[in-house]
Design a protein around this motif. Structure first.
Motif, PDB file in Angstrom:
ATOM      1  N   THR A   1       0.830  -1.208   0.000  1.00 42.09           N
ATOM      2  CA  THR A   1       0.000   0.000   0.000  1.00 42.09           C
ATOM      3  C   THR A   1       0.861   1.254   0.000  1.00 42.09           C
ATOM      4  O   THR A   1       0.610   2.201  -0.762  1.00 42.09           O
ATOM      5  N   ASP A   2       1.895   1.272   0.838  1.00 43.58           N
ATOM      6  CA  ASP A   2       2.759   2.447   0.903  1.00 43.58           C
ATOM      7  C   ASP A   2       3.569   2.629  -0.376  1.00 43.58           C
ATOM      8  O   ASP A   2       3.788   3.768  -0.826  1.00 43.58           O
ATOM      9  N   LEU A   3       4.001   1.532  -0.979  1.00 44.49           N
ATOM     10  CA  LEU A   3       4.714   1.632  -2.253  1.00 44.49           C
ATOM     11  C   LEU A   3       3.822   2.244  -3.328  1.00 44.49           C
ATOM     12  O   LEU A   3       4.249   3.117  -4.091  1.00 44.49           O
ATOM     13  N   ILE A   4       2.577   1.786  -3.381  1.00 42.67           N
ATOM     14  CA  ILE A   4       1.643   2.330  -4.370  1.00 42.67           C
ATOM     15  C   ILE A   4       1.430   3.821  -4.145  1.00 42.67           C
ATOM     16  O   ILE A   4       1.480   4.628  -5.091  1.00 42.67           O
ATOM     17  N   GLU A   5       1.208   4.207  -2.881  1.00 45.05           N
ATOM     18  CA  GLU A   5       1.005   5.626  -2.569  1.00 45.05           C
ATOM     19  C   GLU A   5       2.211   6.462  -2.980  1.00 45.05           C
ATOM     20  O   GLU A   5       2.065   7.550  -3.556  1.00 45.05           O
ATOM     21  N   GLU A   6       3.408   5.970  -2.686  1.00 52.62           N
ATOM     22  CA  GLU A   6       4.613   6.736  -3.013  1.00 52.62           C
ATOM     23  C   GLU A   6       4.832   6.826  -4.523  1.00 52.62           C
ATOM     24  O   GLU A   6       5.268   7.860  -5.035  1.00 52.62           O
ATOM     25  N   LEU A   7       4.540   5.760  -5.236  1.00 49.46           N
ATOM     26  CA  LEU A   7       4.699   5.780  -6.694  1.00 49.46           C
ATOM     27  C   LEU A   7       3.701   6.735  -7.336  1.00 49.46           C
ATOM     28  O   LEU A   7       4.035   7.456  -8.284  1.00 49.46           O
TER      29      LEU A   7
ATOM     30  N   MET B   1      -5.565  -9.762  -9.305  1.00 52.44           N
ATOM     31  CA  MET B   1      -6.331  -8.830 -10.125  1.00 52.44           C
ATOM     32  C   MET B   1      -7.801  -8.769  -9.725  1.00 52.44           C
ATOM     33  O   MET B   1      -8.616  -8.168 -10.433  1.00 52.44           O
ATOM     34  N   SER B   2      -8.140  -9.374  -8.586  1.00 51.54           N
ATOM     35  CA  SER B   2      -9.534  -9.375  -8.120  1.00 51.54           C
ATOM     36  C   SER B   2      -9.656  -8.706  -6.758  1.00 51.54           C
ATOM     37  O   SER B   2     -10.530  -9.055  -5.963  1.00 51.54           O
ATOM     38  N   ARG B   3      -8.765  -7.764  -6.498  1.00 50.67           N
ATOM     39  CA  ARG B   3      -8.760  -7.082  -5.204  1.00 50.67           C
ATOM     40  C   ARG B   3      -9.284  -5.654  -5.358  1.00 50.67           C
ATOM     41  O   ARG B   3      -9.214  -5.072  -6.449  1.00 50.67           O
ATOM     42  N   PRO B   4      -9.818  -5.080  -4.278  1.00 53.73           N
ATOM     43  CA  PRO B   4     -10.335  -3.710  -4.369  1.00 53.73           C
ATOM     44  C   PRO B   4      -9.239  -2.664  -4.579  1.00 53.73           C
ATOM     45  O   PRO B   4      -9.516  -1.539  -4.975  1.00 53.73           O
ATOM     46  N   THR B   5      -7.991  -3.030  -4.290  1.00 53.44           N
ATOM     47  CA  THR B   5      -6.871  -2.117  -4.517  1.00 53.44           C
ATOM     48  C   THR B   5      -6.155  -2.481  -5.807  1.00 53.44           C
ATOM     49  O   THR B   5      -6.279  -3.600  -6.309  1.00 53.44           O
ATOM     50  N   ARG B   6      -5.375  -1.554  -6.349  1.00 51.66           N
ATOM     51  CA  ARG B   6      -4.645  -1.803  -7.581  1.00 51.66           C
ATOM     52  C   ARG B   6      -3.454  -2.714  -7.324  1.00 51.66           C
ATOM     53  O   ARG B   6      -2.898  -2.761  -6.228  1.00 51.66           O
TER      54      ARG B   6
END
Length: 262
Positions: free
Chosen positions: A39-45, A89-94
């Motif tokens: 989650t933090d990696l996605i936010e930072e990217l 690929m079936s999760r609510p997050t990317r």
């Protein structure tokens, strides 16, 4: 200006001028990708994509491994609690790997140690890879009943199909020397992070509009027919930018360009 901060998940974020360094710092877990760390990696990217001053991203890890993949202990604990396991690929997050691939800023994986399973997929998602000699790379998911969804799609596009299929179906590892021979690793060196930072600095010295345009065009045009790819017109248009005028003027006047990002 250099700035550093750390997330509770173990992600360390450092800004070095125009380069953002994202360090996986869970060496006791071989930098395994917990849900919080993903989650933090996605936010930072996503933040890097929105920041006009960020011109390159370096992903690296601390300790003997770059990344051992998804946190299997966390997954097992959820299994024991009876929680439903959702495929990537079936999760609510990317998907983290999807976000890395789509980040308009060039990304460099600095592999100081082994990159396996989801850790190898994370390296695959980056644009460039710098690796230490003799480290293990691979997708052992078939040996533990997982799927390597991203790797199954991307690896055959990065190296010869027969070699990719052998890696996927056997789950066996290869070395960074093998990966360099196949063109998957750009630099093989004992000084991994300094080499990756030099590469990032070289990219960051170029016109940011041009670099973002080239990355988006290359990534999105790779699978398209030539006539479609040539007319993609994605990302900022350098031909109509102030930086195009500045770049030409600086070249003719034999001086360093002063990029405005416009």
């Amino acid at each position: 200006m250099n700035e550093t901060h750390r997330h509770e998940s173990g992600l360390v974020v450092e800004t070095r001028g125009h380069v953002r360094v994202l360090t996986l710092d869970r060496p006791e877990r071989r930098n395994a990708l917990s849900t919080a760390l993903q989650t933090d990696l996605i936010e930072e990217l996503l933040a890097c994509a929105e920041a006009p001053d960020v011109r390159a991203v370096v992903l690296t890890g601390t300790g003997p491994a770059f990344c051992a993949g998804f946190d299997l202990k966390e997954i097992r604990e959820r299994d024991r609690r009876g929680e439903r396991f959702r495929p990537p690929m079936s999760r609510p997050t990317r998907s983290l790997f999807e976000v890395v691939t789509e980040t308009p800023v060039p990304t460099i994986a600095a592999l100081q140690g082994a990159a396996v399973a989801g850790g190898f997929e994370l390296a695959l998602a980056c644009d460039l890879r710098v690796a230490a000699p003799g480290i293990r790379l691979g997708l052992p998911e078939a040996t533990i009943g997982m799927g390597a969804n991203f790797g199954s799609v991307v690896l055959p596009k990065r190296i010869p199909v027969g070699i990719a299929m052998e890696m996927l179906l056997t789950g066996e590892y290869v070395t960074s020397e093998d990966a360099e021979r196949w063109g998957l690793v750009n630099r093989l060196t004992d000084d991994v992070l300094p080499a990756a930072l030099r590469l990032a600095d070289r990219i960051a010295a170029n016109a940011p509009i041009s670099v973002r345009r080239m990355k988006e065009t290359a990534v999105k045009g790779l699978e398209l027919p030539l006539w479609q790819a040539l007319r993609l017109d994605v990302g900022p248009n350098p031909y109509l930018s102030e930086d195009r005028r500045e770049g030409i003027a600086a070249y003719l006047e034999k001086r360093p360009p002063n990029w405005s990002g416009r």
